[in-house]
Design an enzyme around this catalytic site. Structure first.
Site, PDB file in Angstrom:
ATOM      1  N   TYR A  54       0.844  -1.199   0.000  1.00 18.16           N
ATOM      2  CA  TYR A  54       0.000   0.000   0.000  1.00 18.16           C
ATOM      3  C   TYR A  54       0.882   1.253   0.000  1.00 18.16           C
ATOM      4  O   TYR A  54       2.094   1.169   0.185  1.00 18.16           O
ATOM      5  CB  TYR A  54      -0.915  -0.021   1.249  1.00 18.16           C
ATOM      6  CG  TYR A  54      -2.116   0.881   1.128  1.00 18.16           C
ATOM      7  CD1 TYR A  54      -3.034   0.724   0.091  1.00 18.16           C
ATOM      8  CD2 TYR A  54      -2.334   1.908   2.047  1.00 18.16           C
ATOM      9  CE1 TYR A  54      -4.138   1.561  -0.024  1.00 18.16           C
ATOM     10  CE2 TYR A  54      -3.432   2.735   1.944  1.00 18.16           C
ATOM     11  CZ  TYR A  54      -4.324   2.562   0.900  1.00 18.16           C
ATOM     12  OH  TYR A  54      -5.410   3.388   0.787  1.00 18.16           O
ATOM     13  N   ASN A 126     -15.430   3.287   1.200  1.00 17.25           N
ATOM     14  CA  ASN A 126     -15.883   3.187  -0.194  1.00 17.25           C
ATOM     15  C   ASN A 126     -16.986   4.173  -0.579  1.00 17.25           C
ATOM     16  O   ASN A 126     -16.829   4.891  -1.575  1.00 17.25           O
ATOM     17  CB  ASN A 126     -16.237   1.735  -0.511  1.00 17.25           C
ATOM     18  CG  ASN A 126     -15.002   0.852  -0.441  1.00 17.25           C
ATOM     19  OD1 ASN A 126     -13.953   1.211  -0.949  1.00 17.25           O
ATOM     20  ND2 ASN A 126     -15.109  -0.282   0.233  1.00 17.25           N
ATOM     21  N   SER A 153     -17.979  -3.158  -7.690  1.00 15.73           N
ATOM     22  CA  SER A 153     -17.254  -3.045  -6.413  1.00 15.73           C
ATOM     23  C   SER A 153     -18.097  -2.231  -5.434  1.00 15.73           C
ATOM     24  O   SER A 153     -19.117  -1.643  -5.819  1.00 15.73           O
ATOM     25  CB  SER A 153     -15.920  -2.336  -6.648  1.00 15.73           C
ATOM     26  OG  SER A 153     -16.167  -0.989  -7.026  1.00 15.73           O
ATOM     27  N   ARG A 175     -16.715  -6.845 -15.546  1.00 19.15           N
ATOM     28  CA  ARG A 175     -16.065  -7.924 -16.307  1.00 19.15           C
ATOM     29  C   ARG A 175     -16.889  -9.206 -16.294  1.00 19.15           C
ATOM     30  O   ARG A 175     -16.490 -10.193 -16.897  1.00 19.15           O
ATOM     31  CB  ARG A 175     -14.650  -8.162 -15.787  1.00 19.15           C
ATOM     32  CG  ARG A 175     -14.573  -8.609 -14.349  1.00 19.15           C
ATOM     33  CD  ARG A 175     -13.150  -8.951 -13.960  1.00 19.15           C
ATOM     34  NE  ARG A 175     -13.077  -9.420 -12.590  1.00 19.15           N
ATOM     35  CZ  ARG A 175     -12.042 -10.032 -12.062  1.00 19.15           C
ATOM     36  NH1 ARG A 175     -10.964 -10.228 -12.788  1.00 19.15           N
ATOM     37  NH2 ARG A 175     -12.057 -10.423 -10.804  1.00 19.15           N
ATOM     38  N   GLY A 240      -7.953   3.147  -8.017  1.00 16.86           N
ATOM     39  CA  GLY A 240      -7.657   1.759  -7.670  1.00 16.86           C
ATOM     40  C   GLY A 240      -6.915   1.110  -8.819  1.00 16.86           C
ATOM     41  O   GLY A 240      -6.841   1.660  -9.925  1.00 16.86           O
ATOM     42  N   MET A 242      -7.055  -2.624  -9.602  1.00 17.51           N
ATOM     43  CA  MET A 242      -7.393  -4.027  -9.379  1.00 17.51           C
ATOM     44  C   MET A 242      -6.699  -4.975 -10.355  1.00 17.51           C
ATOM     45  O   MET A 242      -6.398  -6.107  -9.997  1.00 17.51           O
ATOM     46  CB  MET A 242      -8.913  -4.225  -9.436  1.00 17.51           C
ATOM     47  CG  MET A 242      -9.696  -3.592  -8.300  1.00 17.51           C
ATOM     48  SD  MET A 242      -9.159  -4.013  -6.631  1.00 17.51           S
ATOM     49  CE  MET A 242      -9.396  -5.770  -6.565  1.00 17.51           C
ATOM     50  N   TRP A 265      -7.076   9.736  -3.581  1.00 14.91           N
ATOM     51  CA  TRP A 265      -6.892   8.947  -2.368  1.00 14.91           C
ATOM     52  C   TRP A 265      -7.717   9.586  -1.264  1.00 14.91           C
ATOM     53  O   TRP A 265      -7.422  10.709  -0.847  1.00 14.91           O
ATOM     54  CB  TRP A 265      -5.408   8.928  -1.986  1.00 14.91           C
ATOM     55  CG  TRP A 265      -5.052   7.938  -0.938  1.00 14.91           C
ATOM     56  CD1 TRP A 265      -5.635   6.727  -0.697  1.00 14.91           C
ATOM     57  CD2 TRP A 265      -4.003   8.064   0.020  1.00 14.91           C
ATOM     58  NE1 TRP A 265      -5.014   6.090   0.343  1.00 14.91           N
ATOM     59  CE2 TRP A 265      -4.013   6.882   0.800  1.00 14.91           C
ATOM     60  CE3 TRP A 265      -3.050   9.039   0.293  1.00 14.91           C
ATOM     61  CZ2 TRP A 265      -3.119   6.671   1.837  1.00 14.91           C
ATOM     62  CZ3 TRP A 265      -2.152   8.829   1.322  1.00 14.91           C
ATOM     63  CH2 TRP A 265      -2.184   7.654   2.088  1.00 14.91           C
ATOM     64  N   LYS A 318     -19.029  -7.678   0.080  1.00 12.38           N
ATOM     65  CA  LYS A 318     -17.899  -7.571   1.007  1.00 12.38           C
ATOM     66  C   LYS A 318     -17.837  -8.744   1.960  1.00 12.38           C
ATOM     67  O   LYS A 318     -18.864  -9.303   2.347  1.00 12.38           O
ATOM     68  CB  LYS A 318     -18.069  -6.307   1.872  1.00 12.38           C
ATOM     69  CG  LYS A 318     -17.614  -5.042   1.209  1.00 12.38           C
ATOM     70  CD  LYS A 318     -16.113  -4.930   1.211  1.00 12.38           C
ATOM     71  CE  LYS A 318     -15.665  -3.906   0.195  1.00 12.38           C
ATOM     72  NZ  LYS A 318     -14.338  -4.122  -0.316  1.00 12.38           N
TER      73      LYS A 318
HETATM   74  N1  LIG Z   1      -8.019   5.662  -3.648  1.00 13.47           N
HETATM   75  C1  LIG Z   1      -8.919   5.568  -2.662  1.00 13.47           C
HETATM   76  O1  LIG Z   1      -9.097   6.461  -1.835  1.00 13.47           O
HETATM   77  C2  LIG Z   1      -9.742   4.323  -2.581  1.00 13.47           C
HETATM   78  C3  LIG Z   1     -10.792   4.234  -1.667  1.00 13.47           C
HETATM   79  C4  LIG Z   1     -11.576   3.081  -1.680  1.00 13.47           C
HETATM   80  C5  LIG Z   1     -11.276   2.033  -2.541  1.00 13.47           C
HETATM   81  N2  LIG Z   1     -10.196   2.162  -3.364  1.00 13.47           N
HETATM   82  C6  LIG Z   1      -9.853   1.114  -4.334  1.00 13.47           C
HETATM   83  O2  LIG Z   1     -10.973   0.904  -5.140  1.00 13.47           O
HETATM   84  C7  LIG Z   1     -10.964  -0.422  -5.628  1.00 13.47           C
HETATM   85  C8  LIG Z   1     -12.308  -1.062  -5.309  1.00 13.47           C
HETATM   86  O3  LIG Z   1     -12.422  -1.195  -3.896  1.00 13.47           O
HETATM   87  P1  LIG Z   1     -13.730  -1.866  -3.277  1.00 13.47           P
HETATM   88  O4  LIG Z   1     -13.511  -2.051  -1.817  1.00 13.47           O
HETATM   89  O5  LIG Z   1     -14.896  -1.092  -3.733  1.00 13.47           O
HETATM   90  O6  LIG Z   1     -13.682  -3.274  -4.036  1.00 13.47           O
HETATM   91  P2  LIG Z   1     -14.500  -4.606  -3.798  1.00 13.47           P
HETATM   92  O7  LIG Z   1     -15.878  -4.285  -3.349  1.00 13.47           O
HETATM   93  O8  LIG Z   1     -13.675  -5.513  -2.973  1.00 13.47           O
HETATM   94  O9  LIG Z   1     -14.596  -5.172  -5.292  1.00 13.47           O
HETATM   95  C9  LIG Z   1     -13.438  -5.438  -6.058  1.00 13.47           C
HETATM   96  C10 LIG Z   1     -13.741  -5.077  -7.499  1.00 13.47           C
HETATM   97  O10 LIG Z   1     -12.587  -5.234  -8.299  1.00 13.47           O
HETATM   98  C11 LIG Z   1     -12.899  -6.061  -9.427  1.00 13.47           C
HETATM   99  N3  LIG Z   1     -11.708  -6.818  -9.767  1.00 13.47           N
HETATM  100  C12 LIG Z   1     -11.018  -7.676  -9.015  1.00 13.47           C
HETATM  101  N4  LIG Z   1      -9.936  -8.125  -9.679  1.00 13.47           N
HETATM  102  C13 LIG Z   1      -9.941  -7.543 -10.883  1.00 13.47           C
HETATM  103  C14 LIG Z   1      -9.116  -7.605 -12.014  1.00 13.47           C
HETATM  104  N5  LIG Z   1      -8.015  -8.373 -12.038  1.00 13.47           N
HETATM  105  N6  LIG Z   1      -9.439  -6.871 -13.100  1.00 13.47           N
HETATM  106  C15 LIG Z   1     -10.531  -6.101 -13.089  1.00 13.47           C
HETATM  107  N7  LIG Z   1     -11.366  -5.982 -12.031  1.00 13.47           N
HETATM  108  C16 LIG Z   1     -11.076  -6.703 -10.953  1.00 13.47           C
HETATM  109  C17 LIG Z   1     -14.020  -6.949  -8.929  1.00 13.47           C
HETATM  110  O11 LIG Z   1     -14.730  -7.503 -10.012  1.00 13.47           O
HETATM  111  P3  LIG Z   1     -15.348  -8.989  -9.860  1.00 13.47           P
HETATM  112  O12 LIG Z   1     -16.511  -8.856  -8.917  1.00 13.47           O
HETATM  113  O13 LIG Z   1     -15.728  -9.337 -11.241  1.00 13.47           O
HETATM  114  O14 LIG Z   1     -14.253  -9.843  -9.277  1.00 13.47           O
HETATM  115  C18 LIG Z   1     -14.834  -5.933  -8.136  1.00 13.47           C
HETATM  116  O15 LIG Z   1     -15.578  -5.103  -8.985  1.00 13.47           O
HETATM  117  C19 LIG Z   1      -9.774  -1.104  -4.957  1.00 13.47           C
HETATM  118  O16 LIG Z   1      -8.671  -1.041  -5.823  1.00 13.47           O
HETATM  119  C20 LIG Z   1      -9.515  -0.236  -3.741  1.00 13.47           C
HETATM  120  O17 LIG Z   1      -8.189  -0.314  -3.279  1.00 13.47           O
HETATM  121  C21 LIG Z   1      -9.447   3.271  -3.398  1.00 13.47           C
END
Ligand SMILES: NC(=O)c1ccc[n+]([C@@H]2O[C@H](COP(=O)([O-])OP(=O)(O)OC[C@H]3O[C@@H](n4cnc5c(N)ncnc54)[C@H](OP(=O)(O)O)[C@@H]3O)[C@@H](O)[C@H]2O)c1
Length: 325
Positions: A54, A126, A153, A175, A240, A242, A265, A318
């Site tokens: 991270y 989120n 997500s 996807r 993100g 992923m 972020w 989740k």
């Molecule tokens: N920058 C920030 O402040 C911030 C804040 C919150 C979250 N985030 C980021 O946002 C992203 C989503 O977080 P979340 O908690 O909402 O996720 P989540 O509910 O755990 O869901 C994960 C998502 O990623 C997809 N995914 C997983 N592997 C993948 C791949 N190889 N290629 C394409 N898609 C893929 C999943 O699709 P499937 O269901 O098809 O597997 C699902 O849509 C993460 O990267 C997280 O770190 C960033």
């Protein structure tokens, strides 16, 4: 009195690295709350923190977990009695995957009482990220399109529900075809597969009103599709990664479309925000009564199984940890 905690003493594969440790239950000091933790989600960032991949590193050993909620059971000297029995998120940095937390009241967030424990436990990271990205980059006009990938997500589902409530229209890339109907039912205006062949359908939907805002949590090829779908001058926000692949972009898109690429972020926003801004955002989010699905709830004693489940893609929601029975 014991306090079971999920800790990591080194960085490594999450489900193999996490362990349960029994510590002394903390006592609230002056100005502190004693919180009996209820629920905490396992987010991708929690996994990345344990892996050591991270953007920030914990000093080890660390109690894992960044968000979650508990109920205030006792107060240290000098704390307003109004905190008692309130559902709160503990101060940042305390580690939420444990049974009991004592931390300064001034750093805790009270959630509106109307929220369920499950939805409150998942609100801080989120839905807040979705809210901020939709409000802080472009002043979206009524009826305007936004486009996003990873739409199923927790962030993506929050984007869909917030956009619907605010009168914006969302194009959602996924996807897996099996989630398309579910996202439509949630309020998505369009749901398409995240593949180059979807571009003509996106262009036909938007006509001369292509999106000025795109949200990217995937990276790789998916950013090429977003970049082709948006309007000249649009903002593409990466929050993100992923796919674990860098952004792939044709040079012409940058030269001829005047696109701008931004990172986001939410932790930085929290560091800089005033307390009243944070409270106002949670009030707004609570009124929307967002629904983020839960795939499974594991007791803290099964934290390794919980992390193994969270590491799997293609989940239907989740993974949560139940921190006390
Ligand atoms: N920058 C920030 O402040 C911030 C804040 C919150 C979250 N985030 C980021 O946002 C992203 C989503 O977080 P979340 O908690 O909402 O996720 P989540 O509910 O755990 O869901 C994960 C998502 O990623 C997809 N995914 C997983 N592997 C993948 C791949 N190889 N290629 C394409 N898609 C893929 C999943 O699709 P499937 O269901 O098809 O597997 C699902 O849509 C993460 O990267 C997280 O770190 C960033």
């Amino acid at each position: 009195m014991k306090n079971l905690c999920a800790i990591y003493a080194e960085n490594g594969p999450p489900s193999a690295t996490i362990q349960i440790e029994s510590r002394e239950r903390p006592q609230p000091q002056a100005g502190e709350l004693l919180i009996r933790m209820e629920l905490a989600p396992v987010n991708p960032s929690d996994l990345n923190m344990i892996e050591g991949t991270y953007g920030i590193k914990a000093s080890l050993p660390a109690v894992a977990g960044n968000e979650g909620v508990g109920v205030v059971e006792a107060l240290g000297p000098g704390v307003d009695a109004a905190w008692l029995q309130r559902r709160v998120r503990p101060a940042t940095g305390t580690g939420t995957w444990q049974q009991w937390v004592a931390c300064p009241a001034s750093d805790c967030l009270r959630f509106p009482a109307s929220l369920s424990a499950e939805q409150a436990a998942m609100l801080y990271v989120n839905p807040a990220t979705a809210w901020r990205m939709l409000h802080d980059f472009i002043p979206l006009q009524p009826g305007e399109w936004v486009i996003q990938n990873a739409a199923n997500s927790a962030v993506g589902r929050s984007v869909i529900q917030i956009a619907k409530a605010q009168g914006w229209k969302s194009i959602n890339l996924v996807r897996r075809p099996e989630v398309i109907q579910e996202l439509r039912d949630l309020g998505a205006d369009a749901v398409l597969l995240d593949e180059p062949d979807s571009l003509p359908a996106i262009k036909e939907l938007c006509g001369s009103h292509a999106p000025r805002l795109a949200l990217n949590a995937v990276g790789g090829e998916s950013v090429q599709l977003l970049s082709k779908a948006v309007a000249t001058g649009a903002k593409i926000v990466t929050y993100g990664a992923m796919s674990k692949q860098g952004l792939r972009l044709g040079n012409g898109l940058l030269i001829f479309k005047d696109l701008s690429y931004h990172g986001y972020w939410v932790s930085r926003w929290y560091q800089q925000a005033e307390r009243n801004q944070i409270d106002a955002m949670f009030e707004s989010l609570a009124q929307l009564n967002l629904q983020i699905p839960v795939a499974a709830i594991h007791p803290l004693s099964e934290v390794r199984e919980a992390l193994a489940a969270a590491e799997q893609g293609r989940r239907n929601g989740k993974i949560l940890l139940r921190l006390n029975e």
